[in-house]
Design a protein around this motif. Structure first.
Motif, PDB file in Angstrom:
ATOM      1  N   ARG A   1     -21.706   5.448 -75.655  1.00 13.44           N
ATOM      2  CA  ARG A   1     -20.318   5.699 -75.267  1.00 13.44           C
ATOM      3  C   ARG A   1     -20.207   7.029 -74.519  1.00 13.44           C
ATOM      4  NH1 ARG A   1     -19.534   3.723 -80.610  1.00 13.44           N
ATOM      5  NH2 ARG A   1     -19.200   5.835 -81.380  1.00 13.44           N
ATOM      6  N   PRO A   2     -19.135   7.208 -73.743  1.00  9.12           N
ATOM      7  CA  PRO A   2     -18.949   8.473 -73.024  1.00  9.12           C
ATOM      8  C   PRO A   2     -18.957   9.666 -73.968  1.00  9.12           C
ATOM      9  CG  PRO A   2     -17.436   6.821 -72.186  1.00  9.12           C
ATOM     10  CD  PRO A   2     -18.080   6.216 -73.403  1.00  9.12           C
ATOM     11  N   ALA A   3     -19.609  10.731 -73.524  1.00 10.94           N
ATOM     12  CA  ALA A   3     -19.695  11.944 -74.332  1.00 10.94           C
ATOM     13  C   ALA A   3     -18.332  12.623 -74.400  1.00 10.94           C
ATOM     14  CB  ALA A   3     -20.725  12.887 -73.738  1.00 10.94           C
ATOM     15  N   ARG A   4     -18.047  13.250 -75.510  1.00 12.31           N
ATOM     16  CA  ARG A   4     -16.790  13.948 -75.742  1.00 12.31           C
ATOM     17  C   ARG A   4     -17.076  15.389 -76.162  1.00 12.31           C
ATOM     18  NH1 ARG A   4     -15.019  10.084 -73.589  1.00 12.31           N
ATOM     19  NH2 ARG A   4     -13.429   8.621 -74.285  1.00 12.31           N
ATOM     20  N   GLY A   5     -16.144  16.269 -75.837  1.00 15.00           N
ATOM     21  CA  GLY A   5     -16.237  17.645 -76.294  1.00 15.00           C
ATOM     22  C   GLY A   5     -16.238  18.648 -75.159  1.00 15.00           C
ATOM     23  N   PHE A   6     -16.988  18.376 -74.078  1.00 19.49           N
ATOM     24  CA  PHE A   6     -17.098  19.324 -72.977  1.00 19.49           C
ATOM     25  C   PHE A   6     -16.495  18.766 -71.696  1.00 19.49           C
ATOM     26  CE2 PHE A   6     -20.926  20.805 -75.456  1.00 19.49           C
ATOM     27  CZ  PHE A   6     -20.398  22.050 -75.779  1.00 19.49           C
ATOM     28  N   SER A   7     -16.029  19.688 -70.856  1.00 17.21           N
ATOM     29  CA  SER A   7     -15.665  19.329 -69.489  1.00 17.21           C
ATOM     30  C   SER A   7     -16.721  19.803 -68.510  1.00 17.21           C
ATOM     31  CB  SER A   7     -14.300  19.919 -69.117  1.00 17.21           C
ATOM     32  OG  SER A   7     -14.286  21.324 -69.297  1.00 17.21           O
ATOM     33  N   SER A   8     -17.542  20.792 -68.916  1.00 17.05           N
ATOM     34  CA  SER A   8     -18.594  21.302 -68.044  1.00 17.05           C
ATOM     35  C   SER A   8     -19.651  22.012 -68.873  1.00 17.05           C
ATOM     36  CB  SER A   8     -18.002  22.276 -67.018  1.00 17.05           C
ATOM     37  OG  SER A   8     -19.019  22.856 -66.218  1.00 17.05           O
ATOM     38  N   VAL A   9     -20.918  21.821 -68.497  1.00 19.80           N
ATOM     39  CA  VAL A   9     -22.032  22.522 -69.136  1.00 19.80           C
ATOM     40  C   VAL A   9     -22.992  22.982 -68.045  1.00 19.80           C
ATOM     41  CG1 VAL A   9     -24.055  22.336 -70.636  1.00 19.80           C
ATOM     42  CG2 VAL A   9     -21.910  21.230 -71.295  1.00 19.80           C
TER      43      VAL A   9
END
Length: 239
Positions: free
Chosen positions: A171-179
């Motif tokens: 599933r799509p990763a959640r938590g960050f907008s940019s790394v």
């Protein structure tokens, strides 16, 4: 892809060789080209025993990262097809940078879709500056880095949407907008940027504890997380 070479002399042959390496990687690994080895592998026209040496090299690298990440970084998409996009660009750009060095080019900046190798200096005594754009606006920077003989890679959702998947769930990763990950090697930086993004909030510390890297991440709610010796790479503020 762009290459900025800051040395005298005709460097066209070196640049052409570097671009050729990127084209070669696209011909082997592109999921959009029906004749690529990756596409043929997904159609069962090839096997891991019959692919070329470069595919085998990337597969072995990716397998190691899949193992060490507990499956967060995955070799296959949710549909079960081979998908090496999380490593190929960084690996190919690192090879292109090495080719430039083999031609005697010491001061250059290679930018492959936002993944950057900064070699030597932009001018005597001055490091290359690499801006890490804000997820909110391409005109705003989260930070500006001063890099010599280092690389930086970014994984983000602000241009392509939810394209980064957690290999454990599909599933799509959640938590960050940019790394963004800073490392001496762009292959490592690229894989870790994808892995940290997919791993979520535990990712920055996980990566910094296992690899010689620094990380700057922005969460979906706008907070910043850094790990490793990030301050070492921040460009001095302009007065």
């Amino acid at each position: 892809m762009s290459i900025d070479i800051r040395e005298a002399g005709d460097r066209q042959a070196a640049a052409s060789e570097a671009f050729a390496i990127m084209h070669e990687a696209d011909a082997i690994f592109s999921p959009f080209r029906p004749d690529s080895e990756l596409s043929r592998l997904n159609r069962a026209e090839l096997t891991l025993e019959t692919v070329g040496g470069l595919f085998t090299e990337v597969h072995e690298l990716a397998s190691r990262f899949e193992a060490v990440s507990g499956g967060v970084f995955a070799l296959h998409s949710a549909s079960g097809e081979w998908d090496l996009n999380g490593i190929v660009k960084g690996w190919a750009a690192q090879r292109a940078a090495q080719r430039l060095r083999e031609f005697g080019v010491e001061n250059f900046c290679l930018n492959a879709g936002g993944d950057v190798v900064a070699a030597g200096n932009i001018e005597p005594g001055k490091a290359w500056n690499a801006g890490l754009r804000s997820p909110e606006s391409p005109r705003q920077m989260m930070a500006v880095l001063a890099l010599r003989d280092m690389a930086v890679a970014t994984s983000a959702a602000y241009e392509r949407g939810e394209h980064i998947l957690d290999g454990r769930t599909g599933r799509p990763a959640r938590g960050f907008s940019s790394v963004s990950v800073i490392s001496a090697n762009l292959t490592t930086a690229d894989v870790l940027a994808t892995t940290v993004f997919a791993m979520g909030l535990d990712g920055p510390r996980w990566a910094a504890e296992r690899y010689d890297c620094s990380i700057l991440a922005q969460t979906e709610d706008g907070n910043f997380i850094d790990a490793g010796d990030l301050r070492r790479w921040l460009a001095p503020a302009k007065s």
